[in-house]
Every structure is written in C-alpha cells, then in structure tokens.
Scaffold this motif. Structure first.
Motif, mmCIF file in Angstrom:
data_model
loop_
_atom_site.group_PDB
_atom_site.id
_atom_site.type_symbol
_atom_site.label_atom_id
_atom_site.label_comp_id
_atom_site.label_asym_id
_atom_site.label_seq_id
_atom_site.Cartn_x
_atom_site.Cartn_y
_atom_site.Cartn_z
ATOM 1 N N ILE A 124 0.849 -1.186 0.000
ATOM 2 C CA ILE A 124 0.000 0.000 0.000
ATOM 3 C C ILE A 124 0.885 1.236 0.000
ATOM 4 C CG2 ILE A 124 -1.823 1.254 1.215
ATOM 5 C CD1 ILE A 124 -2.623 -1.494 2.444
ATOM 6 N N SER A 125 0.691 2.078 -0.983
ATOM 7 C CA SER A 125 1.478 3.311 -1.109
ATOM 8 C C SER A 125 1.256 4.217 0.087
ATOM 9 C CB SER A 125 1.079 4.060 -2.382
ATOM 10 O OG SER A 125 1.432 3.315 -3.514
ATOM 11 N N GLU A 173 -7.973 5.190 8.003
ATOM 12 C CA GLU A 173 -9.170 4.861 7.217
ATOM 13 C C GLU A 173 -8.790 4.595 5.761
ATOM 14 O OE1 GLU A 173 -12.403 4.280 7.937
ATOM 15 O OE2 GLU A 173 -11.958 4.467 10.087
ATOM 16 N N ASN A 174 -7.836 5.343 5.235
ATOM 17 C CA ASN A 174 -7.375 5.132 3.860
ATOM 18 C C ASN A 174 -6.649 3.792 3.723
ATOM 19 O OD1 ASN A 174 -8.484 7.616 3.275
ATOM 20 N ND2 ASN A 174 -6.535 8.694 3.209
ATOM 21 N N LEU A 175 -5.812 3.457 4.704
ATOM 22 C CA LEU A 175 -5.153 2.148 4.703
ATOM 23 C C LEU A 175 -6.191 1.039 4.754
ATOM 24 C CD1 LEU A 175 -2.250 2.773 7.246
ATOM 25 C CD2 LEU A 175 -2.032 2.567 4.761
ATOM 26 N N CYS A 233 1.148 -6.261 8.111
ATOM 27 C CA CYS A 233 2.282 -6.758 8.899
ATOM 28 C C CYS A 233 3.350 -5.702 9.140
ATOM 29 C CB CYS A 233 2.928 -7.944 8.181
ATOM 30 S SG CYS A 233 1.828 -9.346 8.008
ATOM 31 N N ARG A 234 3.377 -4.683 8.306
ATOM 32 C CA ARG A 234 4.425 -3.661 8.414
ATOM 33 C C ARG A 234 3.886 -2.314 7.971
ATOM 34 N NH1 ARG A 234 9.154 -2.258 9.588
ATOM 35 N NH2 ARG A 234 10.178 -0.645 8.424
ATOM 36 N N VAL A 235 4.280 -1.274 8.700
ATOM 37 C CA VAL A 235 3.971 0.097 8.298
ATOM 38 C C VAL A 235 5.225 0.950 8.434
ATOM 39 C CG1 VAL A 235 1.510 0.013 8.870
ATOM 40 C CG2 VAL A 235 3.127 0.777 10.603
ATOM 41 N N ASP A 236 5.341 1.930 7.560
ATOM 42 C CA ASP A 236 6.367 2.963 7.662
ATOM 43 C C ASP A 236 5.623 4.268 7.834
ATOM 44 O OD1 ASP A 236 8.735 1.333 7.200
ATOM 45 O OD2 ASP A 236 7.984 1.134 5.159
ATOM 46 N N VAL A 237 5.991 5.031 8.851
ATOM 47 C CA VAL A 237 5.274 6.246 9.217
ATOM 48 C C VAL A 237 6.222 7.433 9.087
ATOM 49 C CG1 VAL A 237 3.937 7.377 11.034
ATOM 50 C CG2 VAL A 237 3.946 4.877 10.880
ATOM 51 N N TYR A 238 5.769 8.443 8.357
ATOM 52 C CA TYR A 238 6.539 9.671 8.158
ATOM 53 C C TYR A 238 5.753 10.807 8.806
ATOM 54 C CZ TYR A 238 8.500 6.522 4.758
ATOM 55 O OH TYR A 238 9.066 5.419 4.160
ATOM 56 N N GLU A 260 2.176 10.572 6.999
ATOM 57 C CA GLU A 260 1.964 9.690 5.845
ATOM 58 C C GLU A 260 2.361 8.294 6.294
ATOM 59 O OE1 GLU A 260 3.562 9.071 1.255
ATOM 60 O OE2 GLU A 260 3.735 11.042 2.204
ATOM 61 N N ILE A 261 1.566 7.303 5.906
ATOM 62 C CA ILE A 261 1.862 5.916 6.272
ATOM 63 C C ILE A 261 1.718 5.040 5.028
ATOM 64 C CG2 ILE A 261 1.247 3.913 7.697
ATOM 65 C CD1 ILE A 261 0.005 5.814 9.739
ATOM 66 N N ASN A 262 2.716 4.168 4.799
ATOM 67 C CA ASN A 262 2.586 3.114 3.800
ATOM 68 C C ASN A 262 2.565 1.776 4.541
ATOM 69 O OD1 ASN A 262 5.639 3.721 3.978
ATOM 70 N ND2 ASN A 262 5.588 1.731 3.005
ATOM 71 N N ALA A 263 2.099 0.726 3.867
ATOM 72 C CA ALA A 263 1.924 -0.551 4.561
ATOM 73 C C ALA A 263 2.171 -1.736 3.635
ATOM 74 C CB ALA A 263 0.495 -0.628 5.132
#
Length: 131
Positions: free
Chosen positions: A33-34, A60-62, A77-82, A123-126
């Motif tokens: 997920i972008s 909610e978007n994720l 299983c994984r997220v990167d948070v900016y 911003e979060i990607n997953a």
C-alpha cells in the motif's frame, strides 16, 4: 492471514503500539500500500493542524485499500510512518491502537521536513499478507 509477533529479550521493548518484528505465512498475496496522506475521497485534506484527525483519516485510507484487496487491518504486517513532528508520537499511537489489534504490525517512524501536501502532518505506507 494472521500475523505473529516476534519478541526478543535481547531487544528493548517498543515505546509505542508496534511489534519488534512480525511474521506471516507468505503463501498468501502480498499487498503493498502506497504512502497515504489524510486525504478524503474528494481529495481534500482532513484535520489541518490536527495530528489525531489526520492519523485517523490515514488509517481509514489504509483500511479502504487493504479491504479493496480482500483483507483486513489484521493482515497488515508492516507500516512505515513519516511525520512532520516527532512530538506527535503518543497521539499517533493513541489512534493506531484503534485500528491495529494486537499483535500490532512492525513499524518504523521517522520525522521529515516536507510532504507532497504542505499541511500534511503524517503519511503511512503498509505491507499486508492476505490469504
């Protein structure tokens, strides 16, 4: 696909709502997920100046993305948070607890100076594994 929390006594306990590591049976589908900003479906930014409201919209978007792929938030299983301000750490994790059940996903959080939308605070990607 249920994720499993990996806990090592050789690593310090996480300071927020995340796991040291997570493991998932990878025979399922991987969903990447972008990075999601706090943008509503009409493109407007939710919660200008409010980190909790922005984090909620990002989650909610994720959720919408992983559900469209046939999964749930439990498959992430994984997220990167900016974030624009690391001082928001506790408020962000307060909201994350509402979206990520235990065991929480593995996570990295870093502070950045700019995002593609000037008023964006997070911003979060997953990555999800869906059976």
């Amino acid at each position: 696909m249920p994720r499993q929390q990996i806990v090592s006594e050789k690593i310090g306990k996480p300071s927020g709502h995340f796991s040291q590591a997570t493991m998932a049976d990878a025979k399922g589908r991987l969903v990447f997920i972008s990075g999601m900003l706090a943008k509503r479906s009409d493109g407007s930014l939710a919660g200008v100046g409010d980190i909790e409201e922005q984090t909620q919209q990002v989650c909610e978007n994720l959720k919408a993305a992983v559900e469209e792929a046939g999964g749930t938030m439990d498959d992430i299983c994984r997220v990167d948070v900016y974030v624009r301000n690391m001082e928001h750490f506790d408020a962000i994790h307060k909201v994350r607890r509402q979206y990520f059940s235990s065991p929480p996903p593995a996570s990295t959080m870093v502070e950045v100076t700019k995002m593609t939308t000037p008023d964006a605070l997070i911003e979060i990607n997953a990555i999800a594994v869906i059976e």
